[in-house]
Write an enzyme that holds these catalytic residues in place. Structure first.
Site, PDB file in Angstrom:
ATOM      1  CG  ASN A 183      26.463  23.859 -10.313  1.00  0.00           C
ATOM      2  OD1 ASN A 183      26.491  22.947  -9.481  1.00  0.00           O
ATOM      3  ND2 ASN A 183      26.135  25.100 -10.009  1.00  0.00           N
ATOM      4  CG  ASP A 184      29.544  17.664 -10.230  1.00  0.00           C
ATOM      5  OD1 ASP A 184      29.341  17.385 -11.412  1.00  0.00           O
ATOM      6  OD2 ASP A 184      30.589  17.398  -9.616  1.00  0.00           O
ATOM      7  CB  THR A 185      25.451  20.891  -6.614  1.00  0.00           C
ATOM      8  OG1 THR A 185      25.541  22.253  -7.036  1.00  0.00           O
ATOM      9  CG2 THR A 185      26.797  20.396  -6.134  1.00  0.00           C
TER      10      THR A 185
END
Ligand code: GLC
Length: 820
Positions: free
Chosen positions: A493-495
């Site tokens: 999850n990049d965010t």
């Protein structure tokens, strides 16, 4: 109930019948070597080798749908002293049409339209392996009277450095140049290049029909210092274009073809070529080749043959028609596209150099093409591994043409300059490759480690196997206070970008899955010491996980640096995250009881009729301590949206639990083909998976966005074929381990595996989800559920029933060897 087209399964096409789709629906032609996308109204964005560094078209998706983008075609009819000008692609002239069809085909786009009595059929494709786009144009006069018709294809060029085109309005226009090579009798080649590329790389535009005049300057084409428009170019009211060879400005290429007076019923065909070569001289053999329509037809046939062969790797016949259509055509096709373009070039991912090829993304994308093109996939995995650092962690992304890598958004970070999951993914990719092909020698092949301070020939070299081992060691030695892997800049999850020494449950589980793969591989290779070592690593992490990750009803997702859990009932913002429930089941860290509870919580709190949400409830307000996730309004993308990549992992977890009905229910609720009649809600193209769908915390619940380039494709294909249908390559052969809906009475799969075709018939007389009770290979009953590789085409008959074998060899390693 609103649809914009239909599936034509016989021709393996989706046919768009109304050009006013809610967003542009695109299709891909060619490959990363030369290719890109063509939208359903004929706009195009092609590149050679790299969208950031060698882009051909200027295509700006942010412009409104009705505007010209990159490429179009004009047709004009002479009426006295003026011309009726229109585009058979609808955009940019937006005329009323009598017929519009865009056939979204396998690596081709065919746009058919009828307007003012003129039928135009344009097939757009890139011949296999060549660096040229063909636009094969057939024009028919259907008006019932004579018509004097001209055909003018048009391209607008970008500077090859795509970002410079947008950011430098001084240097770029000073350099953009066009020249014509006139070979006589109307055979002209319009050459285009920025000055610095004059002697090395030119774009060329030409056709097989006499070109009476051309235009290369946008200002002159539109007229009135560009107060003329693409919807109504003033130059097209003149008999001829100006034959101007641009030495600066905005480069276009437009070619005037006079078809002359055509009788009603008459058809003419023109083949337009847009290519790139070192020089026109070098391109001439190819240009001449495609001036002959026989060669164009042959190239189109070769493309079709490629796809027949590609798709023949696996063909399924199940009781569900829409599943069959996705698995036989559209899903493997999308996997082929993601393998080529990673997350680099699409309508939403603009390829300006921010991305390139994603380390984690492409390591997953290759899984979906492994059955069809294992050697290409493995060659790509080796490229990916060459951007792994000597310490075992990885660069986040790289440019395909230069192999220059960078740390992605973690570059900006003051703390950890790595993503905690990246380096672990290739363990799964390599394992898939060996299981598919049986080629264990690949483990001994040499690949360099990435070090941007050294030239390639001075970099450290390791075997593929060493690369995988270092990945595991990096995670083992970078753990936080609970003994769980440090988050780094982010995990999958990049965010969610937590500060300091936060820990990630996702990476913990991916590490567990990677260890299982290594244990299975080392067991097969009889590397007893390594098996023991990795079993020890697995046990250590499993213990650490179980000691802290359970929150009562589900598993938490992260621990912040101060030990506070995120994804817990205690949290103010999001309390429950999807990946922290599916992955512990997938990697075997969850106990059966907790695993079931976790999947139940996921179902009650996250499931919606359009798919399973990534989290609940959504964050509502920017919070720099959590990172990018809080930049999104509630219900979108990683903030409570249905981020589709995560859904097949839930299906996989359900098959581990033996719940075929639920796995298939989850499949159906996100099947884009099933949304063909609710496009007013879904908006996205129904022939491929979008990256995300707005969740039910959002007022526009159900809208799909960011089509084509998503890890959803590879995992949907993998889970559907390997875990639901249960056609599962293992080191010893082909395991059969279905986990299907109880209502399926039978299904059939034809699968090519290690050079032999297996026709597998599965019967389910008792209506179970799983359990192989009996298996006949070429009429002979075998023990177990693994088909040892055969030498000739083979028929396999499988009967499912209660008390049958419930798991594959892979799972046995987990259950018996690891948990023992
Ligand atoms: C995007 C990225 C991918 C990431 C995902 C979840 O799809 O391309 O790398 O894993 O978002 O944040």
């Amino acid at each position: 109930m609103v649809s914009y087209g239909y599936f034509d399964d016989k021709n393996k096409e989706y046919v768009i019948t109304n050009p006013q789709t809610p967003v542009k629906w695109i299709n891909y032609i060619g490959t990363l070597k030369f290719g890109g996308f063509v939208d359903h109204t004929g706009g195009a964005l092609l590149c050679k080798g790299d969208p950031a560094l060698n882009r051909i078209h200027k295509y700006i998706p942010q412009m409104p749908a009705g505007e010209f983008k990159g490429s179009t075609l004009y047709v004009r009819i002479k009426e006295g002293n003026s011309y009726k000008v229109f585009s058979p692609f609808y955009v940019p002239t937006l005329n009323k049409y009598d017929l519009f069809e865009c056939h979204v085909g396998l690596s081709y786009q065919r746009i058919i339209s009828e307007c003012f009595g003129v039928r135009t059929e344009v097939t757009i494709f890139v011949p296999n392996g060549d660096a040229v786009e063909i636009r094969d144009i057939k024009v028919t006069n259907k008006s019932g009277q004579d018509l004097d018709i001209d055909v003018i294809p048009l391209v607008e060029y970008s500077h090859p450095d795509a970002l410079k085109q947008l950011t430098n309005a001084d240097w770029v226009p000073q350099t953009m140049t066009s020249r014509v090579d006139d070979f006589g009798k109307g055979f002209k080649v319009l050459r285009q290049y920025p000055f610095m590329k004059r002697d090395t790389t030119v774009n060329y535009l030409t056709s097989n029909y006499p070109i009476s005049s051309f235009e290369s300057d946008r200002k002159k084409f539109l007229g009135d210092y560009e107060y003329g428009t693409f919807a109504n170019p003033l130059s097209l009211q003149q008999p001829e274009l100006s034959n101007f060879e641009t030495i600066r400005g905005n480069s276009i290429g437009a070619l005037m073809h006079h078809l002359g007076v055509m009788k009603s019923g008459e058809t003419k065909r023109i083949v337009v070529q847009l290519g790139q070569e070192e020089s026109v001289e070098k391109a001439l053999p190819s240009i001449k080749k495609y001036q002959d329509v026989k060669n164009v037809d042959a190239a189109f046939k070769a493309l079709a043959d490629f796809w027949v062969d590609y798709l023949s790797t696996m063909h399924v016949e199940t009781p569900d028609a829409s599943f069959n259509s996705m698995i036989n055509v559209h899903n493997p096709r999308q996997c082929h596209v993601t393998k080529n373009w990673s997350r680099d070039l699409s309508y939403n991912q603009l390829g300006f150099g921010g991305r390139g090829i994603g380390y984690r993304d492409s390591s997953q994308d290759v899984l979906g093409v492994m059955p069809n093109m294992p050697e290409e996939a493995m060659a790509f995995v080796k490229k990916i591994l060459s951007t792994q650092k000597p310490d075992g962690s990885a660069m986040h992304q790289f440019f395909a043409s230069t192999m220059e890598a960078n740390e992605g958004d973690s570059r900006e970070e003051k703390g950890h300059k790595w993503y905690s999951d990246d380096h672990l993914w290739p363990i799964i990719s390599v394992a898939f490759y060996i299981k598919e092909t049986g080629n264990i020698k690949v483990l001994d092949e040499s690949v360099t480690f990435y070090d941007k301070t050294k030239p390639v020939d001075q970099r450290e070299v390791g075997t593929v196997f060493e690369h995988l081992q270092r990945a595991l060691e990096f995670t083992r030695t970078h753990v936080g206070q609970h003994g769980l892997p440090l988050l780094g800049f982010a995990d999958w999850n990049d965010t969610v970008n937590l500060h300091g020494n936060a820990e990630s449950i996702f990476t913990c589980c991916l590490y567990g899955k990677g260890l299982l793969e290594m244990i299975e591989l080392c067991t097969f290779l009889k590397k007893v010491d390594l098996v023991k070592k990795y079993q020890g690593y697995y046990e250590d992490m499993r213990t650490a996980f179980n000691a802290c990750a359970w929150d009562g009803e589900w598993y938490v997702r992260w621990f912040e640096a101060d030990g506070t859990p995120l994804g817990s009932q205690k949290n103010e913002g999001s309390k429950l995250f999807i990946n922290a429930q599916s992955w512990p089941v997938m990697c075997g860290f969850a106990t059966t009881e907790r695993g079931q509870k976790a999947l139940e919580s996921l179902r009650t709190k996250l499931n919606t009729k359009y798919g399973i949400k990534i989290s609940w409830p959504s964050f509502n307000g920017f919070d720099w301590r959590k990172g990018g996730v809080t930049t999104y309004p509630p219900g979108s993308k990683e903030n409570g949206g249905i981020f589709l990549h995560t859904n097949p992992w839930c299906m996989l977890a359900e098959t581990v639990m033996g719940n075929g009905d639920r796995a298939f229910e989850y499949y159906n609720q996100v099947n884009p083909a099933a949304k063909n009649d609710i496009i007013e809600i879904f908006e996205s193209a129904p022939y491929n998976y979008p990256q995300n769908i707005l969740g039910d915390d959002h007022p526009q619940f159900g809208i799909g966005r960011n089509s084509w380039l998503s890890g959803t494709s590879t995992w949907m294909y993998t889970v559907s074929t390997k875990n639901i249908l249960g056609i599962l390559p293992v080191y010893e052969g082909l395991a059969i381990n279905p986990c299907i809906p109880k209502a399926w009475k039978e299904f059939k799969v034809v699968r090519k595996f290690r050079g032999v075709t297996y026709t597998i018939l599965v019967k389910n007389p008792e209506g179970v989800c799983r359990g192989v009770k009996k298996m006949l290979v070429n009429g002979l009953e075998v023990k177990g559920n693994i088909i040892i590789p055969q030498t000739k085409d083979t028929v396999v008959e499988v009967t499912l029933g209660s008390g049958g074998i419930m798991d594959s060899l892979a799972e046995k390693y987990t259950t018996e060897k690891v948990k023992a």
